[in-house]
Design a protein around this motif. Structure first.
Motif, mmCIF file in Angstrom:
data_model
loop_
_atom_site.group_PDB
_atom_site.id
_atom_site.type_symbol
_atom_site.label_atom_id
_atom_site.label_comp_id
_atom_site.label_asym_id
_atom_site.label_seq_id
_atom_site.Cartn_x
_atom_site.Cartn_y
_atom_site.Cartn_z
ATOM 1 N N GLY A 1 -19.965 23.026 -21.853
ATOM 2 C CA GLY A 1 -19.831 21.733 -21.181
ATOM 3 C C GLY A 1 -20.638 21.681 -19.895
ATOM 4 O O GLY A 1 -21.276 20.670 -19.584
ATOM 5 N N ASP B 1 -6.275 19.054 -19.904
ATOM 6 C CA ASP B 1 -7.692 18.996 -20.239
ATOM 7 C C ASP B 1 -8.483 19.825 -19.228
ATOM 8 O O ASP B 1 -9.145 19.294 -18.331
ATOM 9 N N SER C 1 -12.655 19.370 -18.800
ATOM 10 C CA SER C 1 -13.165 18.269 -17.983
ATOM 11 C C SER C 1 -12.837 18.485 -16.509
ATOM 12 O O SER C 1 -13.619 18.123 -15.625
ATOM 13 N N GLU C 2 -11.685 19.099 -16.218
ATOM 14 C CA GLU C 2 -11.312 19.375 -14.828
ATOM 15 C C GLU C 2 -12.250 20.411 -14.202
ATOM 16 O O GLU C 2 -12.611 20.302 -13.031
ATOM 17 N N GLU D 1 -15.596 18.705 -13.507
ATOM 18 C CA GLU D 1 -15.451 17.884 -12.298
ATOM 19 C C GLU D 1 -15.396 18.769 -11.061
ATOM 20 O O GLU D 1 -15.984 18.451 -10.024
#
Length: 285
Positions: free
Chosen positions: A57, A146, A149-150, A153
């Motif tokens: 990711g 999740d 995604s954390e 970020e």
């Protein structure tokens, strides 16, 4: 030739080639990055997220891994889940001639670590992997929800620290230290690296504090604070200095060991950065 020097420099039980690491290279040397399940010691509430899934990711967002290592484990079957560290750089961030901003990711699927992201710098001349101090943002993500995604970020949150860290380095480069001040920095680092040598009933350290202030190469003979910090940091983390220690059986030669543990390396790196910040404040005051 340049990449081989970097690979030798950043050992600590990890892998570094001077170029972005491939999944095949990571799988061969740091297999815990690929753990898809939690260690059997974890409860059902623990949500395992393979670090490779996070890396994929992050790669899609422009981040590439340049160094990776994992902790050792004496518990059978736990090596595949143990704590690991990955140093990443963003393709869109322009690096200086002598250093590159990095994000350090730490994780484990055995419950010994949450996801942690710490700002850092890589210095090319000595292949030093530095970490910034507590005054800069560190992001932690629990193994729940999740997480991928954390973490992504969080990586951007840490990336926002790049200008502040670059500014701090520029300030360090503009501060000239006298010999007693460099020694004071080395003495404080010696207390961090060899705390038992400074107790009421001390255990002798392999070397004295002044050994930590000795440069290893011509480029590190400058008198600015940034260079002094790098010299001390490299000596503390890399080790290799030789000295004599008095024992019950007389004097014996000892060699300073390299700091290979992820947690110890992180703690020492961040503490050394904080010491350098304090020295800069004293010089400015």
């Amino acid at each position: 030739m340049m990449f081989n020097r970097y690979m030798r420099g950043m050992s600590n039980g990890g892998i570094a080639t001077g170029e972005a690491l491939t999944n095949a290279e990571l799988q061969a040397r740091v297999p815990s990055i690929f753990a898809a399940e939690a260690h059997e010691s974890r409860s059902a509430r623990f949500t395992p997220v393979p670090t490779i899934q996070v890396l994929d990711g992050l790669r899609a967002e422009g981040f590439e891994p340049f160094y990776a290592q994992q902790a050792r484990s004496r518990i059978e079957g736990k090596a595949a889940f143990t704590k690991h560290m990955v140093r990443l750089r963003h393709r869109g961030l322009t690096n200086g001639e002598d250093a590159a901003f990095e994000i350090i990711l730490v994780n484990a699927n055995d419950g010994t670590s949450s996801y942690q992201m710490i700002p850092g710098f890589f210095r090319f001349v000595c292949a030093n992997g530095l970490m910034a101090g507590e005054t800069f943002n560190e992001v932690k993500v629990r193994h729940s929800g999740d997480a991928v995604s954390e973490v992504i970020e969080g990586a951007y949150t840490v990336l926002e620290e790049a200008p502040r860290i670059t500014e701090a380095i520029s300030r360090f480069k503009g501060i000239v230290l006298e010999d007693p001040e460099r020694l004071a920095l080395a003495e404080a680092a010696h207390m961090l690296r060899f705390p038992k040598a400074h107790e009421a009933q001390p255990t002798p350290a392999p070397v004295q504090a002044d050994a930590l202030a000795l440069p290893r190469r011509r480029e590190d003979r400058a008198t600015d604070l940034w260079t002094a910090f790098n010299v001390v940091q490299e000596n503390v983390i890399r080790g290799g200095q030789r000295g004599m220690v008095r024992t019950d059986r007389g004097y014996k030669r000892r060699t300073v060991r390299e700091v290979s543990g992820i947690d110890q390396g992180k703690a020492l790196n961040r503490a050394l950065w904080t010491l350098t910040e304090r020295m800069a404040e004293l010089k400015a005051g």
